[in-house]
Design a protein around this motif. Sequence first.
Motif, PDB file in Angstrom:
ATOM      1  N   SER A  14       0.823  -1.214   0.000  1.00 32.07           N
ATOM      2  CA  SER A  14       0.000   0.000   0.000  1.00 32.07           C
ATOM      3  C   SER A  14       0.856   1.262   0.000  1.00 32.07           C
ATOM      4  O   SER A  14       0.413   2.325  -0.441  1.00 32.07           O
ATOM      5  CB  SER A  14      -0.935   0.012   1.212  1.00 32.07           C
ATOM      6  OG  SER A  14      -0.232   0.249   2.423  1.00 32.07           O
ATOM      7  N   TYR A  45       0.472  -6.725  -5.058  1.00 30.81           N
ATOM      8  CA  TYR A  45       0.080  -7.517  -3.894  1.00 30.81           C
ATOM      9  C   TYR A  45      -0.897  -8.612  -4.305  1.00 30.81           C
ATOM     10  O   TYR A  45      -1.836  -8.362  -5.067  1.00 30.81           O
ATOM     11  CB  TYR A  45      -0.572  -6.615  -2.849  1.00 30.81           C
ATOM     12  CG  TYR A  45      -1.072  -7.345  -1.629  1.00 30.81           C
ATOM     13  CD1 TYR A  45      -0.183  -7.998  -0.779  1.00 30.81           C
ATOM     14  CD2 TYR A  45      -2.433  -7.393  -1.325  1.00 30.81           C
ATOM     15  CE1 TYR A  45      -0.636  -8.677   0.344  1.00 30.81           C
ATOM     16  CE2 TYR A  45      -2.896  -8.063  -0.200  1.00 30.81           C
ATOM     17  CZ  TYR A  45      -1.992  -8.705   0.626  1.00 30.81           C
ATOM     18  OH  TYR A  45      -2.434  -9.374   1.740  1.00 30.81           O
ATOM     19  N   PHE A  48      -5.752   0.384  -2.726  1.00 32.40           N
ATOM     20  CA  PHE A  48      -5.373  -0.543  -3.796  1.00 32.40           C
ATOM     21  C   PHE A  48      -6.272  -0.385  -5.013  1.00 32.40           C
ATOM     22  O   PHE A  48      -7.439  -0.003  -4.898  1.00 32.40           O
ATOM     23  CB  PHE A  48      -5.458  -1.993  -3.308  1.00 32.40           C
ATOM     24  CG  PHE A  48      -4.398  -2.373  -2.319  1.00 32.40           C
ATOM     25  CD1 PHE A  48      -3.154  -2.816  -2.733  1.00 32.40           C
ATOM     26  CD2 PHE A  48      -4.641  -2.279  -0.958  1.00 32.40           C
ATOM     27  CE1 PHE A  48      -2.178  -3.160  -1.825  1.00 32.40           C
ATOM     28  CE2 PHE A  48      -3.677  -2.618  -0.033  1.00 32.40           C
ATOM     29  CZ  PHE A  48      -2.439  -3.068  -0.462  1.00 32.40           C
ATOM     30  N   MET A 102      -3.437  -7.073  -6.891  1.00 30.89           N
ATOM     31  CA  MET A 102      -3.777  -5.693  -6.571  1.00 30.89           C
ATOM     32  C   MET A 102      -2.554  -4.802  -6.779  1.00 30.89           C
ATOM     33  O   MET A 102      -1.417  -5.216  -6.510  1.00 30.89           O
ATOM     34  CB  MET A 102      -4.242  -5.571  -5.116  1.00 30.89           C
ATOM     35  CG  MET A 102      -5.269  -6.596  -4.679  1.00 30.89           C
ATOM     36  SD  MET A 102      -6.865  -6.403  -5.480  1.00 30.89           S
ATOM     37  CE  MET A 102      -7.416  -4.853  -4.739  1.00 30.89           C
ATOM     38  N   PRO A 113      -0.900  -0.729  -6.031  1.00 34.49           N
ATOM     39  CA  PRO A 113      -1.107   0.462  -5.193  1.00 34.49           C
ATOM     40  C   PRO A 113      -1.986   1.471  -5.923  1.00 34.49           C
ATOM     41  O   PRO A 113      -1.891   1.624  -7.141  1.00 34.49           O
ATOM     42  CB  PRO A 113       0.313   1.006  -4.993  1.00 34.49           C
ATOM     43  CG  PRO A 113       1.212  -0.159  -5.223  1.00 34.49           C
ATOM     44  CD  PRO A 113       0.530  -0.990  -6.275  1.00 34.49           C
TER      45      PRO A 113
END
Length: 329
Positions: free
Chosen positions: A85, A95, A119, A259, A261
């Motif tokens: 994040s 992620y 995200f 995911m 950022p």
Amino acid sequence: MHIAMRRFAGCLTIGLAGFGLGSTAQAADAYPTRPITFVVGYAAGGATDIVARLVAKSVSDSLGQPVVVENRPGANANIGAEVVSRAKPDGYTLYVGSIANTINRTLYEKLNYDFKKDFTPVVLLTTIPNVLVVNPELPVKSVQEYIAYAKSHPGKLTCASSGSGSSIHLSCELFKMDTGTDILHVPYRGSGPAVADLLGGQVNSMFDNLPSSLPHIQAGKLRALGVTSPERAPFLPDAPTLAESGLEGFSVQSWFGLMAPVGTPPAIVEKLNAAINKSLSGDELKTSYEKAGFVMPPQPNTPAALGKFIDSEIEKWGKVVTAAGLKVQ
């Protein structure tokens, strides 16, 4: 003089803004120019890690750059999520999110990241059914018999999990809510020790991730009563869904999605989505998924579809966590 200077400054600002947009577009067109990292919030060897490595290996060729997996375990995946994040939104640090993150959003009183706001969804990687399994010594052979046994033995039937707040635990809590049963939850530090005690008879039942219980089911060491997914699992076609077994609308699937950022350029998100969907449609990854017990995600597998799904999961598990009175400091 002042008017001329202001005009010059305005033109310079517009020019610089245009240059910045052009640079961003060029970076997206060239992406990727160096290795990409998939951050996994669990230790190596678990389902999240396995699917991340399968996809990373497959997509490296189409992206033209190595994709490496970095394990950042701890706090039910929260440590890995927090790291990403705060990463630069350039598409190089991603992620591997899961159902745990949507549960954690309500389960934890304080988190240093917001899974919804921090995200950008990229692509759904896979889903995994959970399966209600019992030790064969338990005298039940169907979901309805399991419910009847639980009601006639309130608080005596045990349901193991890989840990408080896991999808395995929440499957049991949702089942208890839907059936009005009193079943004792027994948390373990991981699915492995929970399954070991289930095999040994120290606990009676478990809503396990299908891949880890499948070999024991096939060997006759565990009895499968039903799967929690909307459809029957292709790897266990004889096991009915819980919905088919009388629990209309019951649906739990462990899932894993990539995911980025928030702020990652849309062109990079789309490029990643296209590359991974291409890998998912290839024979090599399909074969690997079948061997591991992973289900291919439904199409169209877009960032928007993943975002909508995550919203529904946050709402669903928020209600379950609240109703069950669960909270982690």
